[in-house]
Design a protein around this motif. Structure first.
Motif: not given
Length: 813
Positions: A309, A311, A386-387, A389-390, A393-394, A397
């Motif tokens: 994970r 980024p 969740g990958y 979703e991560w 989200t990134e 961001r």
């Protein structure tokens, strides 16, 4: 003679099935009443057959219905052909003694798995010829014909198939039955020539000489094969349809006469069949190991990628990660889902075949159990969860960071443009040569600048706040932002200092000039013209510093630009809404469609009516429909990609996400494949264990409706679910319900077959294996048989017992 429409003998066997033999079928009864030819043939044949065995005990019979009446020779016959002792006979000559002896014989026959119906001791004692012939036929069936086994057939069908196989190469021979196929004598001669070509020259026989052919066969059989003459050539030729039972009895003697060679052939066939099963099972084991290794290796490589994970710094790099994940879910993972499903199917099929063929369950090598693969797969899906979703989200961001960075750049650029040249202006010493009026004008101008400077204080603070937020959000180019922010702050502080110094210099100069002005005041009074001129000049100079309104011009320029940006944003949001609706319309159709197909498959697997083949056909049709539907899912993937590339992360028009559809689709594919495999293994089990469709339906009904509270259910669960998992498959249930019915080979039978090929030696030689078995099977044995370690064996002797035991023991794989 008694008249009866039908007397039936039902022969029941211990292995669960029964064959019905008609003691007097309608046709037999009718023909016997009209024509005694069949009865005559049976008398002669059955008498000769009984004598071929009784002579071993030093006796014989002359009249079949008379000589068995006291039961003594009947008991003796049974002892000779069975090799067992019967109860001691009653030696009295009274009728009840005879009935007692015949009953002992009939009870012995019954003990061998034969249920006699309508044959009583009284009829035999009374010399009832039909009953006596029927009883002898039952004995012949049980002791001479029932145990004949050829390929997958037995008894009468096995004997017929044996005759067909043996006579197939011979011209003018076509054995289809046990009556007219034997009338010309060539079938008898072909059987003899096939096993003993030294006894007759088949090529010289003539189809048009049935008498010569039959007598030749009968004479050779009696002289060289120790088969007594049981038939008359004249009887066979002159009867339109010779008696089937007489022919069968005589032909069975040929089968047993050639039993030695037959045994070797049967033994070789059994070994080939067993080896064939083993080779197929080993291939399936090797294939499982290969597929399991490849799948586990892929999971091992893929899981860390999903667990990472870390980024990326830019939107472009993170969007590339999102594209990689989309490729993984659309292109890389689906084939692996199918491979995992196929692996489980192969494993289940293999275990079913092993159970059916009486082999121990397959134990994969360490780390490659189905449970190991399931555990690794669960780890993969946990990492995958969740990958996405991560990633999103990134990306959000980074989108905010890019927006903040752009805002910082705009504000910094505006401020820098404003501040450009201010340091130089504030550093000027133009006041040193200015007059008092000019000084006052400079002061007014400086006050205006101070107001402007104060107004820019908020802008500088905003720039610093944005820079602080970019630091907190870990913006990738934060160093450049900090450097620029620091430069702005440093310049701001410097401008503040220079502004203060200039004000002080201007005020000091103003005071100085005011003092000088006082000195000139009196002179000014006297020099009015000069003063007037000076004041006019001062006023002209003041006019230059009234306007400072460039910002108004800038606002007028920005308003149309802002309006255009708003219009552009509105069009973008409309496009996003179209994408949302387009995705939702498809997803709201596909989601329920997948659910409906799952329910159809569930109903099909629970249905009791119809055959397994019917269920298989229906499931194959479902599979075809499902595969044909895939383009709809692919199109939805395309719509989903457009949505993600447009950075749209919500959709109020549907409850289905792309991941919901993906998981549902993969589950649908694996469910249809597993259900088809379940039916395939049921068909394998049914065919191996001889289960009727009615029984299969009853099993399914019991399985579907079993009362979970019953004591019987608890007992069954202990047997079929020894590990207490709480899960019992229908296949396990069938295996439990039919655990005694499978007709399978055992290690002992294989050992016995090898012993026949080895002519009763405890070892077998390479040459014997190559002579008796086909090349592939012979080499398979030679490669795997351990050397024989017993005494007295020649070099190269192989241990077939250890080999046979290993076939049914633990696999080396």
């Amino acid at each position: 003679m008694m008249t009866m429409t039908q007397v039936e003998t039902t022969v029941h066997y211990d292995n669960g099935y029964e064959e019905e033999y008609m003691l007097q079928e309608d046709e037999w009864d009718r023909d016997m009443l009209l024509d005694p030819a069949w009865e005559q043939q049976q008398r002669k044949t059955f008498t000769a057959w009984c004598n071929s065995h009784l002579r071993k005990a030093g006796t014989q019979i002359e009249n079949i219905e008379e000589d068995f009446r006291n039961g003594l020779k009947l008991m003796l016959l049974l002892e000779v052909i069975s090799g067992e002792r019967l109860p001691k006979p009653d030696r009295g000559k009274m009728r009840f003694h005879k009935i007692a002896n015949v009953n002992k014989a009939l009870e012995f026959i019954t003990s061998k798995g034969v249920k006699l119906v309508s044959i009583g001791a009284e009829e035999i004692v009374d010399g009832n010829v039909k009953m006596t012939l029927g009883m002898i036929w039952t004995i012949i069936l049980r002791f001479a014909i029932q145990d004949i086994s050829v390929e997958e057939t037995s008894a009468k069908e096995g004997l017929l198939l044996w005759c067909q196989r043996k006579t197939a190469p011979y011209r003018n021979v076509n054995v289809q039955n046990f009556h007219v196929s034997w009338k010309d004598g060539l079938a008898f001669c072909a059987l003899i020539h096939r096993h003993r070509p030294d006894l007759l020259d088949y090529s010289k026989l003539n189809k048009d000489d049935p008498m010569g052919n039959l007598n030749l066969a009968f004479d050779i059989a009696e002289k060289h094969l120790d088969i007594p003459k049981m038939l008359d050539a004249e009887d066979i030729i002159n009867t339109p349809k010779p008696d089937e039972r007489a022919i069968m009895t005589y032909v069975s003697c040929f089968y047993h006469a050639f039993a030695g060679a037959e045994q070797a052939e049967t033994a070789a066939n059994r070994i080939c069949k067993v080896l064939g099963v083993n080779q197929e099972n080993e291939k399936m084991m090797e294939e499982y190991e290969r597929l399991a290794s490849e799948l586990l290796e892929w999971i091992r490589r893929t899981t860390p990628w999903l667990e990472n994970r870390t980024p990326e710094k830019t939107m472009v790099e993170m969007q590339r990660k999102l594209e990689d994940f989309r490729d993984y879910r659309r292109q890389h993972k689906p084939p692996k889902v199918q491979e995992k499903c196929q692996l489980e199917i192969n494993f289940n099929t293999l275990q079913t075949k092993l159970r059916i063929s009486n082999r121990p369950a397959f134990m994969p090598s360490e780390g490659k159990m189905v449970s190991d693969i399931a555990s690794a797969w669960q780890g993969l899906e946990q990492a995958e969860k969740g990958y996405e979703e991560w990633l999103l989200t990134e990306i959000r961001r980074l989108e905010r960071l890019d927006h903040l960075a752009e805002k910082f750049r705009q504000k910094a650029t505006n401020h820098e443009n404003w501040a450009s040249g201010k340091e130089l202006i504030l550093s000027q010493k133009d006041y040193e040569t200015a007059t008092l009026t000019e000084i006052r004008a400079l002061l007014r101008k400086h006050e205006a600048f101070e107001s402007d400077l104060a107004a820019h204080q908020d802008r500088v603070e905003q720039i610093a706040a944005i820079a602080q937020e970019l630091n907190e959000l870990d913006y990738h180019d934060v160093a450049a932002v900090n450097q620029r922010c620091q430069s702005i702050c440093d310049l701001w502080d410097k401008l503040g200092t220079l502004t203060q110094k200039r004000r002080e210099s201007l005020e000091r100069t103003e005071k100085l000039l005011e003092t000088i002005d006082q000195l000139f005041l009196e002179f000014a009074k006297r020099s009015a013209p000069f003063n007037n001129w000076m004041e006019g000049a001062m006023e002209d100079l003041q006019d230059m510093f009234i306007v400072h309104t460039t910002e108004e011009v800038q606002v007028k320029k920005l308003v149309p630009q802002r309006d255009g940006a708003l219009q552009e944003e509105m069009a973008r949001q409309h496009a996003h809404e179209r994408l949302r609706r387009q995705f939702a319309a498809q997803a709201n159709l596909i989601g329920p469609w997948i659910q409906a197909r799952m329910e159809e498959i569930g109903r099909c697997s629970l249905e009791i009516g119809g055959t397994l083949e019917d269920q298989m056909t229906q499931l194959k049709q479902f599979e075809h429909v499902i595969v044909a539907y895939k383009p709809n899912v692919d199109k939805l993937e395309g719509d989903h990609q457009l949505i993600q590339e447009s950075l749209v992360f919500d959709n109020k028009h549907t409850n289905y996400t792309m991941e919901h559809i993906r998981v549902g689709w993969e589950l649908l594919l694996t469910t249809i494949a597993r259900t088809i495999n379940e039916i395939e293994t049921q068909i394998l089990t049914r065919d191996a264990k001889g289960i009727s469709q009615q029984q299969m339906n009853e099993f399914r009904s019991s399985f579907n409706h079993f009362d979970r509270g019953e004591v019987e259910f608890a007992r069954i669960m202990m047997l079929v679910d020894a590990n207490a998992t709480g899960i019992v498959s229908f296949q396990s249930f069938i295996d439990f319900m039919t655990r005694e019915t499978a007709d399978t080979d055992t290690a002992e039978q294989v050992v016995a077959s090898f012993r026949i090929l080895a002519t009763d030696k405890p070892y077998i030689l390479v040459d014997e294996l190559r002579r008796e078995l086909p090349p592939e099977q012979a080499e398979y044995c030679i490669m795997r048989m351990p050397p024989y370690a017993g005494p007295g064996a020649p070099p190269g002797a192989l241990d077939y017992t250890a080999f046979s035991t290993a076939l049914y023991g633990e696999s080396d794989l």
